[in-house]
Design a protein around this motif. Structure first.
Motif, PDB file in Angstrom:
ATOM      1  N   THR A 113      33.729  29.952   1.641  1.00  0.00           N
ATOM      2  CA  THR A 113      34.578  28.793   1.318  1.00  0.00           C
ATOM      3  C   THR A 113      35.541  29.246   0.226  1.00  0.00           C
ATOM      4  N   PRO A 114      36.603  28.482  -0.052  1.00  0.00           N
ATOM      5  CA  PRO A 114      37.528  28.912  -1.128  1.00  0.00           C
ATOM      6  C   PRO A 114      36.798  29.151  -2.462  1.00  0.00           C
ATOM      7  N   PHE A 115      35.876  28.240  -2.833  1.00  0.00           N
ATOM      8  CA  PHE A 115      35.133  28.442  -4.090  1.00  0.00           C
ATOM      9  C   PHE A 115      34.264  29.698  -4.013  1.00  0.00           C
ATOM     10  N   GLY A 116      33.572  29.826  -2.887  1.00  0.00           N
ATOM     11  CA  GLY A 116      32.652  30.960  -2.717  1.00  0.00           C
ATOM     12  C   GLY A 116      33.391  32.284  -2.779  1.00  0.00           C
ATOM     13  N   ILE A 117      34.549  32.337  -2.143  1.00  0.00           N
ATOM     14  CA  ILE A 117      35.320  33.588  -2.112  1.00  0.00           C
ATOM     15  C   ILE A 117      35.924  33.873  -3.491  1.00  0.00           C
ATOM     16  N   HIS A 118      36.360  32.828  -4.171  1.00  0.00           N
ATOM     17  CA  HIS A 118      36.898  33.014  -5.532  1.00  0.00           C
ATOM     18  C   HIS A 118      35.849  33.661  -6.435  1.00  0.00           C
ATOM     19  N   ASP A 119      34.630  33.112  -6.410  1.00  0.00           N
ATOM     20  CA  ASP A 119      33.573  33.632  -7.280  1.00  0.00           C
ATOM     21  C   ASP A 119      33.099  35.015  -6.826  1.00  0.00           C
ATOM     22  N   MET A 120      33.149  35.254  -5.511  1.00  0.00           N
ATOM     23  CA  MET A 120      32.765  36.577  -4.993  1.00  0.00           C
ATOM     24  C   MET A 120      33.681  37.675  -5.553  1.00  0.00           C
ATOM     25  N   LEU A 121      34.973  37.360  -5.698  1.00  0.00           N
ATOM     26  CA  LEU A 121      35.911  38.374  -6.196  1.00  0.00           C
ATOM     27  C   LEU A 121      35.535  38.806  -7.612  1.00  0.00           C
ATOM     28  N   GLN A 122      35.068  37.845  -8.422  1.00  0.00           N
ATOM     29  CA  GLN A 122      34.626  38.199  -9.778  1.00  0.00           C
ATOM     30  C   GLN A 122      33.385  39.092  -9.719  1.00  0.00           C
ATOM     31  N   THR A 123      32.460  38.743  -8.807  1.00  0.00           N
ATOM     32  CA  THR A 123      31.245  39.568  -8.685  1.00  0.00           C
ATOM     33  C   THR A 123      31.611  40.977  -8.210  1.00  0.00           C
ATOM     34  N   LEU A 124      32.564  41.059  -7.297  1.00  0.00           N
ATOM     35  CA  LEU A 124      32.981  42.391  -6.814  1.00  0.00           C
ATOM     36  C   LEU A 124      33.491  43.260  -7.963  1.00  0.00           C
ATOM     37  N   ASP A 125      34.228  42.643  -8.884  1.00  0.00           N
ATOM     38  CA  ASP A 125      34.721  43.396 -10.054  1.00  0.00           C
ATOM     39  C   ASP A 125      33.555  43.980 -10.849  1.00  0.00           C
ATOM     40  N   ILE A 126      32.528  43.141 -11.050  1.00  0.00           N
ATOM     41  CA  ILE A 126      31.350  43.610 -11.808  1.00  0.00           C
ATOM     42  C   ILE A 126      30.680  44.762 -11.062  1.00  0.00           C
ATOM     43  N   LEU A 127      30.485  44.587  -9.750  1.00  0.00           N
ATOM     44  CA  LEU A 127      29.774  45.613  -8.969  1.00  0.00           C
ATOM     45  C   LEU A 127      30.554  46.926  -8.949  1.00  0.00           C
ATOM     46  N   LYS A 128      31.883  46.816  -8.875  1.00  0.00           N
ATOM     47  CA  LYS A 128      32.696  48.043  -8.869  1.00  0.00           C
ATOM     48  C   LYS A 128      32.607  48.737 -10.230  1.00  0.00           C
ATOM     49  N   ASN A 129      32.671  47.945 -11.303  1.00  0.00           N
ATOM     50  CA  ASN A 129      32.578  48.534 -12.646  1.00  0.00           C
ATOM     51  C   ASN A 129      31.232  49.196 -12.888  1.00  0.00           C
TER      52      ASN A 129
END
Ligand code: SF4
Ligand code: SF4
Length: 276
Positions: A189-205
């Motif tokens: 969902t738009p909310f779910g995808i928005h928050d996923m992008l933040q998690t992706l940043d953490i996982l990449k870091n």
């Protein structure tokens, strides 16, 4: 092997997937969603043992304090404040960093242990393994400290499933750090995808290998396009189905009641494990 199941958005289905993976791999399950652990309703562990977890907290000796204010100035979390020559502590803000004790030239600050929560360990007949549940005391803000305490004692000789806290806070990072593999659950969902992008940043870091699973899906095209832009792909997708919600409301593990889900999750995670 430690597998952490996380989601940027609460309610995405993290515990649904984490309990299923514990069932599929017959693994120890760690519920580190310490503010609101609910994995036990699905795993139904028995024969509990409990231990309390404490953290050190400043204790100010008024007879030695000359109200210089040095400790209040140095505390990065504004946990100490001065009113009319008295120093007060806001317990909820203190991170037990020890700095105030270091800067006090009068030796007026010592430390006392404060219970922040407990860890319960039971045995689940659904996974034939342990379920370890972190319970943060109501009102305590020390979730990260409780998670770190539990993580330090993880026995990773077998497969371990961590059900992390939702969101992208320090507590979520504490549950991600020990992982050999992260399963990122996304509500498309738009909310779910928005928050996923933040998690992706953490996982990449943190340089984490990940498996991405969509849950409650009614179509994955926008999510898949977005993941492709990041060089990622969707490993599995669980559709939004009334039957799954009914099973969850009855306390069932969905991999146990639906063979298709069992295979889907097994293949998604096993494919990544085989690469490691
Ligand atoms: S640094 Fe020590 S002496 Fe100064 S206000 Fe704090 S407790 Fe009191
Ligand atoms: S231990 Fe750290 S966070 Fe807590 S009051 Fe002292 S300086 Fe502030």
């Amino acid at each position: 092997m430690i597998i952490s199941v996380v989601s940027g958005k609460g309610g995405a289905g993290k515990t649904t997937i984490a309990t299923s993976l514990a069932h599929i791999f017959q693994a120890d399950y760690y519920d580190l969603d310490v503010d609101a652990p609910n994995g036990e309703y699905f795993l139904q562990p028995e024969k509990w043992t409990t231990r309390e977890v404490s953290q050190q907290q400043p204790d100010i000796d008024e007879s030695r304090c000359r109200a210089c204010g040095a400790c209040t100035k140095e505390c990065r979390f504004n946990a100490l404040y001065k009113i009319a020559n008295h120093i007060y502590l806001t317990e909820a803000l203190c991170h037990s960093c020890n700095l105030c004790c270091e800067v006090c030239s009068e030796g007026a600050i010592s430390y006392k242990p404060v219970v922040i929560g407990k860890v319960r360990t039971g045995h689940s007949n659904k996974t034939w393994s342990r379920a370890i549940i972190g319970d943060l005391n109501i009102g305590s803000t020390r979730g990260t400290a409780l998670i770190q305490d539990i993580v330090q004692q993880i026995d990773s000789s077998g497969t371990v499933i961590i059900d992390g806290p939702p969101g992208n806070s320090c507590a979520a990072v504490a549950a991600i750090k020990p992982a050999d593999l992260v399963v990122l659950v996304v509500e498309p969902t738009p909310f779910g995808i928005h928050d996923m992008l933040q998690t992706l940043d953490i996982l990449k870091n943190l340089h984490k290998t990940m498996v991405i699973i969509a849950n409650k899906s009614q179509g994955d095209d926008p999510l898949m396009s977005l993941l492709a832009e990041h060089g990622l792909k969707l490993s599995a997708s669980i559709p939004l189905q009334t039957e799954y919600h009914k099973a969850l409301l009855n306390g069932e593990i969905i991999s146990q009641c639906d063979q298709q889900i069992y295979q889907l999750l097994l293949q998604a995670v096993a494919a990544e494990l085989l690469k490691q």
